[in-house]
Design a protein around this motif. Structure first.
Motif, PDB file in Angstrom:
ATOM      1  N   ASP A  29      73.593 -13.980  -0.674  1.00  0.00           N
ATOM      2  CA  ASP A  29      74.971 -14.003  -0.320  1.00  0.00           C
ATOM      3  C   ASP A  29      75.411 -12.817  -0.412  1.00  0.00           C
ATOM      4  OD1 ASP A  29      76.023 -13.991  -3.273  1.00  0.00           O
ATOM      5  OD2 ASP A  29      76.261 -16.205  -2.861  1.00  0.00           O
ATOM      6  N   LEU A  30      77.103 -13.043   0.396  1.00  0.00           N
ATOM      7  CA  LEU A  30      77.836 -11.383   0.563  1.00  0.00           C
ATOM      8  C   LEU A  30      78.620 -11.715  -0.923  1.00  0.00           C
ATOM      9  CD1 LEU A  30      78.685 -11.711   4.433  1.00  0.00           C
ATOM     10  CD2 LEU A  30      77.205 -10.374   3.384  1.00  0.00           C
ATOM     11  N   VAL A  31      78.161 -11.826  -1.805  1.00  0.00           N
ATOM     12  CA  VAL A  31      79.339 -11.934  -3.580  1.00  0.00           C
ATOM     13  C   VAL A  31      78.581 -11.397  -4.496  1.00  0.00           C
ATOM     14  CG1 VAL A  31      80.059 -13.211  -4.849  1.00  0.00           C
ATOM     15  CG2 VAL A  31      80.797 -14.017  -2.672  1.00  0.00           C
ATOM     16  N   ASN A  32      77.065 -11.698  -4.189  1.00  0.00           N
ATOM     17  CA  ASN A  32      76.154 -11.283  -5.255  1.00  0.00           C
ATOM     18  C   ASN A  32      75.536 -10.294  -4.333  1.00  0.00           C
ATOM     19  OD1 ASN A  32      77.428 -13.324  -7.330  1.00  0.00           O
ATOM     20  ND2 ASN A  32      76.364 -14.837  -6.092  1.00  0.00           N
ATOM     21  N   LEU A  33      75.549  -9.411  -4.562  1.00  0.00           N
ATOM     22  CA  LEU A  33      74.330  -8.285  -3.976  1.00  0.00           C
ATOM     23  C   LEU A  33      73.829  -7.183  -5.104  1.00  0.00           C
ATOM     24  CD1 LEU A  33      77.211  -7.114  -0.891  1.00  0.00           C
ATOM     25  CD2 LEU A  33      75.585  -8.721  -0.753  1.00  0.00           C
ATOM     26  N   SER A  34      72.804  -6.561  -4.825  1.00  0.00           N
ATOM     27  CA  SER A  34      72.470  -5.506  -5.818  1.00  0.00           C
ATOM     28  C   SER A  34      71.875  -4.390  -4.499  1.00  0.00           C
ATOM     29  CB  SER A  34      70.817  -6.361  -5.754  1.00  0.00           C
ATOM     30  OG  SER A  34      70.050  -6.661  -5.264  1.00  0.00           O
ATOM     31  N   PHE A  35      72.141  -3.461  -4.634  1.00  0.00           N
ATOM     32  CA  PHE A  35      71.385  -2.597  -4.366  1.00  0.00           C
ATOM     33  C   PHE A  35      70.444  -1.671  -4.772  1.00  0.00           C
ATOM     34  CE2 PHE A  35      76.085  -3.238  -4.028  1.00  0.00           C
ATOM     35  CZ  PHE A  35      76.336  -2.755  -2.718  1.00  0.00           C
ATOM     36  N   MET A  36      69.852  -1.284  -4.290  1.00  0.00           N
ATOM     37  CA  MET A  36      68.248  -0.263  -4.274  1.00  0.00           C
ATOM     38  C   MET A  36      68.238   0.766  -3.596  1.00  0.00           C
ATOM     39  SD  MET A  36      64.003  -1.112  -4.182  1.00  0.00           S
ATOM     40  CE  MET A  36      64.458  -2.010  -2.637  1.00  0.00           C
ATOM     41  N   PHE A  37      68.151   1.800  -4.258  1.00  0.00           N
ATOM     42  CA  PHE A  37      68.359   3.479  -3.910  1.00  0.00           C
ATOM     43  C   PHE A  37      66.633   3.721  -4.050  1.00  0.00           C
ATOM     44  CE2 PHE A  37      72.150   2.244  -5.048  1.00  0.00           C
ATOM     45  CZ  PHE A  37      73.096   2.934  -4.405  1.00  0.00           C
ATOM     46  N   MET A  38      66.588   4.213  -2.824  1.00  0.00           N
ATOM     47  CA  MET A  38      65.021   5.304  -2.370  1.00  0.00           C
ATOM     48  C   MET A  38      65.318   6.024  -2.249  1.00  0.00           C
ATOM     49  SD  MET A  38      63.019   2.268  -1.103  1.00  0.00           S
ATOM     50  CE  MET A  38      63.074   3.000   1.119  1.00  0.00           C
ATOM     51  N   VAL A  39      64.618   6.680  -2.253  1.00  0.00           N
ATOM     52  CA  VAL A  39      64.915   8.080  -2.063  1.00  0.00           C
ATOM     53  C   VAL A  39      63.773   9.205  -1.385  1.00  0.00           C
ATOM     54  CG1 VAL A  39      65.481  10.784  -3.353  1.00  0.00           C
ATOM     55  CG2 VAL A  39      65.818   9.330  -3.762  1.00  0.00           C
TER      56      VAL A  39
END
Length: 142
Positions: free
Chosen positions: A105-115
């Protein structure tokens, strides 16, 4: 009489996305740094998988992706020191970071960063992964 309809759910996925590419990967919360993660998309375009050396593989379902952006250089000193340990400076990271925002949903977000290795590679992969996520989620039709 009914008309015959051929439903073709399979779409062409570029070979280099199926073969995969090597990215450095990090998460901010909790802090995690994985150099040389092999990242690829499955043959049907439903999942993004990645595996780092000495770690278990992980999976992200493309329908859970909300947005993908070419991100800015992190300001966290732990992350920057991890990149310096593998020989990348802050200037080398400029334009090379892809941020994948996902969640149910738009509340429980996770962010993954790739380089990525270069800014061009980052832009191409960000656009293709976003298109793939939209196709999987039914937001785009090609």
């Amino acid at each position: 009489m009914t008309k015959s309809y051929e439903f073709n759910w399979q779409k062409h996925l570029p070979e280099f996305m199926q073969e995969g590419a090597s990215f450095d990967r990090f998460d901010e919360d909790p802090y995690l740094f994985e150099p040389n993660s092999q990242m690829k998309v499955d043959e049907y375009g439903f999942f993004i998988t990645w595996k780092s050396e000495g770690k278990e593989g992980q999976v992200l379902e493309c329908s859970l992706i909300n947005s993908i952006r070419v991100g800015a250089v992190p300001k966290d000193p732990k992350i920057l020191s991890s990149f310096e340990a593998v020989g990348k400076t802050e200037a080398d990271l400029e334009g090379c970071i892809i941020c994948i925002c996902s969640g149910t949903d738009l509340v429980n977000l996770s962010f993954m960063f790739m380089v990525a290795e270069s800014p061009d590679t980052a832009r191409v992969n960000a656009v293709l992964i976003f298109i793939e996520a939209c196709l999987t989620d039914g937001l785009l039709a090609l």
